[in-house]
Design a protein around this motif. Structure first.
Motif, PDB file in Angstrom:
ATOM      1  N   SER A   1     -18.056  -5.584  26.081  1.00  0.00           N
ATOM      2  CA  SER A   1     -19.534  -4.800  26.253  1.00  0.00           C
ATOM      3  C   SER A   1     -20.361  -5.182  27.404  1.00  0.00           C
ATOM      4  O   SER A   1     -21.535  -5.150  27.460  1.00  0.00           O
ATOM      5  N   GLY A   2     -19.498  -6.185  28.508  1.00  0.00           N
ATOM      6  CA  GLY A   2     -20.510  -6.512  29.644  1.00  0.00           C
ATOM      7  C   GLY A   2     -19.498  -7.602  30.242  1.00  0.00           C
ATOM      8  O   GLY A   2     -18.382  -7.877  29.746  1.00  0.00           O
ATOM      9  N   HIS A   3     -20.245  -8.178  31.291  1.00  0.00           N
ATOM     10  CA  HIS A   3     -19.374  -9.124  32.008  1.00  0.00           C
ATOM     11  C   HIS A   3     -19.283 -10.636  31.155  1.00  0.00           C
ATOM     12  O   HIS A   3     -20.311 -11.019  30.682  1.00  0.00           O
ATOM     13  N   ASP A   4     -18.105 -10.695  30.743  1.00  0.00           N
ATOM     14  CA  ASP A   4     -17.671 -12.009  29.968  1.00  0.00           C
ATOM     15  C   ASP A   4     -18.110 -11.849  28.434  1.00  0.00           C
ATOM     16  O   ASP A   4     -18.434 -12.958  27.837  1.00  0.00           O
ATOM     17  N   THR A   5     -18.438 -10.706  28.311  1.00  0.00           N
ATOM     18  CA  THR A   5     -19.081 -10.316  26.720  1.00  0.00           C
ATOM     19  C   THR A   5     -18.199  -9.509  26.070  1.00  0.00           C
ATOM     20  O   THR A   5     -17.579  -8.658  26.588  1.00  0.00           O
ATOM     21  N   ALA A   6     -18.082  -9.592  24.738  1.00  0.00           N
ATOM     22  CA  ALA A   6     -17.436  -8.859  23.857  1.00  0.00           C
ATOM     23  C   ALA A   6     -18.215  -8.322  22.743  1.00  0.00           C
ATOM     24  O   ALA A   6     -19.084  -9.352  22.043  1.00  0.00           O
ATOM     25  N   ARG A   7     -18.362  -7.214  22.218  1.00  0.00           N
ATOM     26  CA  ARG A   7     -18.788  -6.850  20.879  1.00  0.00           C
ATOM     27  C   ARG A   7     -18.082  -6.934  19.743  1.00  0.00           C
ATOM     28  O   ARG A   7     -17.044  -5.990  20.010  1.00  0.00           O
ATOM     29  N   CYS A   8     -18.118  -7.649  18.644  1.00  0.00           N
ATOM     30  CA  CYS A   8     -16.923  -7.856  17.800  1.00  0.00           C
ATOM     31  C   CYS A   8     -17.529  -7.335  16.453  1.00  0.00           C
ATOM     32  O   CYS A   8     -18.408  -7.515  16.160  1.00  0.00           O
ATOM     33  N   THR A   9     -16.559  -6.389  15.726  1.00  0.00           N
ATOM     34  CA  THR A   9     -17.089  -5.834  14.498  1.00  0.00           C
ATOM     35  C   THR A   9     -15.917  -6.156  13.393  1.00  0.00           C
ATOM     36  O   THR A   9     -14.669  -6.012  13.669  1.00  0.00           O
ATOM     37  N   TYR A  10     -16.331  -6.321  12.197  1.00  0.00           N
ATOM     38  CA  TYR A  10     -15.290  -6.389  11.156  1.00  0.00           C
ATOM     39  C   TYR A  10     -16.163  -5.638   9.944  1.00  0.00           C
ATOM     40  O   TYR A  10     -17.203  -5.706   9.634  1.00  0.00           O
ATOM     41  N   THR A  11     -15.246  -4.547   9.385  1.00  0.00           N
ATOM     42  CA  THR A  11     -15.595  -3.805   8.087  1.00  0.00           C
ATOM     43  C   THR A  11     -14.743  -4.022   7.265  1.00  0.00           C
ATOM     44  O   THR A  11     -13.325  -3.932   7.407  1.00  0.00           O
ATOM     45  N   VAL A  12     -15.027  -4.408   6.097  1.00  0.00           N
ATOM     46  CA  VAL A  12     -14.090  -4.440   4.927  1.00  0.00           C
ATOM     47  C   VAL A  12     -13.251  -3.144   4.875  1.00  0.00           C
ATOM     48  O   VAL A  12     -13.857  -2.107   4.765  1.00  0.00           O
ATOM     49  N   PRO A  13     -11.757  -3.260   4.736  1.00  0.00           N
ATOM     50  CA  PRO A  13     -10.873  -2.338   4.932  1.00  0.00           C
ATOM     51  C   PRO A  13     -11.090  -1.223   3.831  1.00  0.00           C
ATOM     52  O   PRO A  13     -10.489  -0.084   3.789  1.00  0.00           O
ATOM     53  N   VAL A  14     -11.427  -1.642   2.589  1.00  0.00           N
ATOM     54  CA  VAL A  14     -11.374  -0.884   1.520  1.00  0.00           C
ATOM     55  C   VAL A  14     -12.924  -0.697   1.039  1.00  0.00           C
ATOM     56  O   VAL A  14     -13.714  -1.551   1.294  1.00  0.00           O
ATOM     57  N   PRO A  15     -13.315   0.372   0.446  1.00  0.00           N
ATOM     58  CA  PRO A  15     -14.554   0.920  -0.067  1.00  0.00           C
ATOM     59  C   PRO A  15     -15.052  -0.528  -1.185  1.00  0.00           C
ATOM     60  O   PRO A  15     -14.041  -1.040  -1.983  1.00  0.00           O
ATOM     61  N   VAL A  16     -16.122  -0.843  -1.249  1.00  0.00           N
ATOM     62  CA  VAL A  16     -16.473  -1.848  -2.235  1.00  0.00           C
ATOM     63  C   VAL A  16     -17.090  -0.986  -3.521  1.00  0.00           C
ATOM     64  O   VAL A  16     -18.196  -0.190  -3.165  1.00  0.00           O
ATOM     65  N   THR A  17     -16.414  -1.012  -4.378  1.00  0.00           N
ATOM     66  CA  THR A  17     -16.620  -0.388  -5.651  1.00  0.00           C
ATOM     67  C   THR A  17     -17.690  -0.957  -6.614  1.00  0.00           C
ATOM     68  O   THR A  17     -17.952  -2.320  -6.418  1.00  0.00           O
TER      69      THR A  17
END
Length: 153
Positions: free
Chosen positions: A100-116
């Protein structure tokens, strides 16, 4: 003091200052990853739709980001009383990181299954924390046991 001695002392001081500057720059490259703008977004399930949990954080690491793992845990748990450790994070979920820029990253985690609704009912209600372990390509790491919070109702 003779001009020759004065010049030698001055030249020695310049060499020492340059060496100290190079050491400071080398040391700056060895800093552990820095986390910023960490946010957890929890959407509770409703009758007409499932819920979700997404976590994002920005990671700055001069050597590059090797991995980012996250672990969500309730405030009223034994893990909250002891605070997660790097060992606890070994079994955590991995985030996906994009530059996402010089020496940076945007990290994302999404629960892989829907939350019932059943999942939400089985989970402890109240405040939850998200622990993050960021590891740089040079092996240095940063653990933030409470990078973000969300509430399960």
């Amino acid at each position: 003091m003779s001009p020759r001695v004065t010049l030698s002392v001055f030249a020695g001081a310049v060499v020492l200052a340059a060496g100290a500057g190079a050491f400071a720059l080398a040391h700056a490259d060895e800093q552990p990853p820095a986390l910023g703008d960490s946010v957890a977004r929890y959407t509770a399930p409703r009758v007409d739709r499932d819920g979700s949990l997404t976590f994002t954080t920005d990671v700055a690491a001069s050597s590059g980001v090797e991995s980012v793992t996250i672990l969500a845990y309730p405030e009223n748990s034994s893990l909250a009383r002891q605070k997660p450790t790097a060992k606890d994070m070994a079994a955590a979920e991995s985030a996906t990181c994009e530059p996402s820029g010089h020496d940076t990253a945007r990290c994302t985690y999404t629960v892989p299954v829907p939350v019932t609704a059943t999942d939400a009912d089985a989970s402890p209600g109240g405040l939850w924390h998200v622990a993050v372990l960021a590891t740089a390509d040079d092996g240095s790491s940063t653990l933030d046991p409470e990078a973000a919070d969300f509430t399960v109702q």
